[in-house]
Design an enzyme around this catalytic site. Sequence first.
Site, mmCIF file in Angstrom:
data_model
loop_
_atom_site.group_PDB
_atom_site.id
_atom_site.type_symbol
_atom_site.label_atom_id
_atom_site.label_comp_id
_atom_site.label_asym_id
_atom_site.label_seq_id
_atom_site.Cartn_x
_atom_site.Cartn_y
_atom_site.Cartn_z
ATOM 1 N N ASP A 50 0.833 -1.203 0.000
ATOM 2 C CA ASP A 50 0.000 0.000 0.000
ATOM 3 C C ASP A 50 0.867 1.253 0.000
ATOM 4 O OD1 ASP A 50 0.885 -0.012 2.618
ATOM 5 O OD2 ASP A 50 -1.118 0.047 3.531
ATOM 6 N N SER A 51 2.204 1.069 -0.038
ATOM 7 C CA SER A 51 3.092 2.201 -0.300
ATOM 8 C C SER A 51 2.773 2.796 -1.674
ATOM 9 C CB SER A 51 4.566 1.770 -0.233
ATOM 10 O OG SER A 51 4.795 0.607 -0.999
ATOM 11 N N ASP A 89 -1.358 -6.547 -0.509
ATOM 12 C CA ASP A 89 -1.415 -5.810 0.762
ATOM 13 C C ASP A 89 -2.845 -5.361 1.033
ATOM 14 O OD1 ASP A 89 -0.259 -4.752 2.986
ATOM 15 O OD2 ASP A 89 0.790 -3.110 1.971
ATOM 16 N N LYS A 119 -0.880 -9.598 2.977
ATOM 17 C CA LYS A 119 -0.170 -8.981 4.108
ATOM 18 C C LYS A 119 -1.139 -8.078 4.860
ATOM 19 C CE LYS A 119 2.945 -5.509 3.615
ATOM 20 N NZ LYS A 119 2.375 -4.466 4.491
ATOM 21 N N GLU A 121 -1.194 -5.480 8.379
ATOM 22 C CA GLU A 121 -0.507 -4.866 9.519
ATOM 23 C C GLU A 121 -1.301 -5.244 10.764
ATOM 24 O OE1 GLU A 121 0.244 -0.698 8.921
ATOM 25 O OE2 GLU A 121 0.991 -1.029 6.890
ATOM 26 N N GLU A 188 9.177 -4.553 10.154
ATOM 27 C CA GLU A 188 9.627 -3.271 9.596
ATOM 28 C C GLU A 188 10.236 -2.372 10.677
ATOM 29 O OE1 GLU A 188 6.802 -1.194 7.110
ATOM 30 O OE2 GLU A 188 8.089 0.579 6.983
HETATM 31 O O1 KIV Z 1 3.476 -1.074 1.620
HETATM 32 C C1 KIV Z 1 4.649 -1.465 1.529
HETATM 33 O O2 KIV Z 1 5.311 -1.306 0.502
HETATM 34 C C2 KIV Z 1 5.235 -2.107 2.695
HETATM 35 C C3 KIV Z 1 6.705 -2.268 2.716
HETATM 36 C C4 KIV Z 1 7.355 -0.973 2.962
HETATM 37 C C5 KIV Z 1 7.098 -3.271 3.704
HETATM 38 O O3 KIV Z 1 4.544 -2.463 3.586
#
Ligand code: KIV
Length: 289
Positions: A50-51, A89, A119, A121, A188
Site C-alpha cells: 500500500d506504499s 497488501d 499482508k 498490519e 519493519e
Molecule cells: O506497503 C509497503 O510497501 C510495505 C513495505 C514498505 C514493507 O509495507
Amino acid sequence: MSKALKDKYTLTHLRQARESGRKVAMLTCYDYTMARLMHDAGVPCILVGDSAAGVILGHPNTLPVPLSFMIEITAAVRRGAPLAFLVGDMPFGSYQASIAQGVKNVCQMVQQSGCDCVKLEVTSHHLPLVESLAAAGVAVMGHIGLRPQAVGLMGGYKTQGKSADEACEIVALALQLQNAGAAALLLEAVPPEIAKSVVEMTNVPVIGCGAGPDCHGCVIVTHDGLGLTPTRPRFVPKLADLAEPMKGAFAKYVEDVTSASYPAGEHNYSMPAAELAEFRKKLVIRFGP
Ligand code: KIV
C-alpha cells in the site's frame, strides 16, 4: 543466460529458504510493465504494497488507498510476473471493522488479484482474524514492528522496539501470530537484535524491511532503490539512479517536439503511392482545389 524464473516460486520455497539460510529478495511493484522487468530479472517475491498510496498516487501516507485500487494493481502485477510469490497488501479500513469484513475482503483480494499471500498490519487484536484466514486456507503475512497504517497512533514513522519492553512485545506478537497460523512475518524498522530474536524464536519465514541482516529475506520499496523518490531511507540500497536519466529523456522529448525535429521521416506510417495519388485527386474532387 536469462535470469527469469522458470518455475512458480511458492511458500514452500520460502520455507526451504528459511531452512537453508539462502536469503530471499522481495521488491515492491505496482504495475504490469515493472512486473515484467522483475519477472525477467528473476525476482522471486513481489509485494504490491500500500506504499502505492505515496509512490503511485502521491498521498502523504498509506491511509487513503482503497481496496479496489489495491486489487486492480495486484492483478496487473500478477499478469506481468506470473511465477513470483505475490503478496497482496490489505489497505487501511479493509479488515479493521470485524473478522467477517476482513475475511470477506481478503477473499476478494485473493480471488480477484491472483496473489499467493496477503499482508496485514497486525496487533494482538487481529489474532482471531489471522486464525480465521488461516483456517480458510489463506497464507497470511503478519506485518509487525513499524505499521505505517497506524501512523497516527504511533506518532510518526519511527523505529520500533527501542526499549526492552517494546522489543519483548514485538517478539511476543511474532509468536502469537505464528500460533494463530500466520504463514510468514514482515518486520519493519526494528533494530537487528530484535529481528534476530524473532527469527530464532519463530519457525516461519521472516522478511525484513529495515530490520538488519538476520531475516530470511528483505523487502524494499523499489522506487526508493531506483532513486525515483525524493529521499532514500538509510536501510535501502542504491540500486540505480534513474531520476536524472528519466528527467533527461523527458526534457529531450520536449525539446525535439518543440524544435520540430520529431517526428522525422522514420517515425511516419506509409501509404501505397497509387492510393496516395488517388487520395489527392479525391480530395480535390470533394473539397475543391
Ligand atoms: O506497503 C509497503 O510497501 C510495505 C513495505 C514498505 C514493507 O509495507
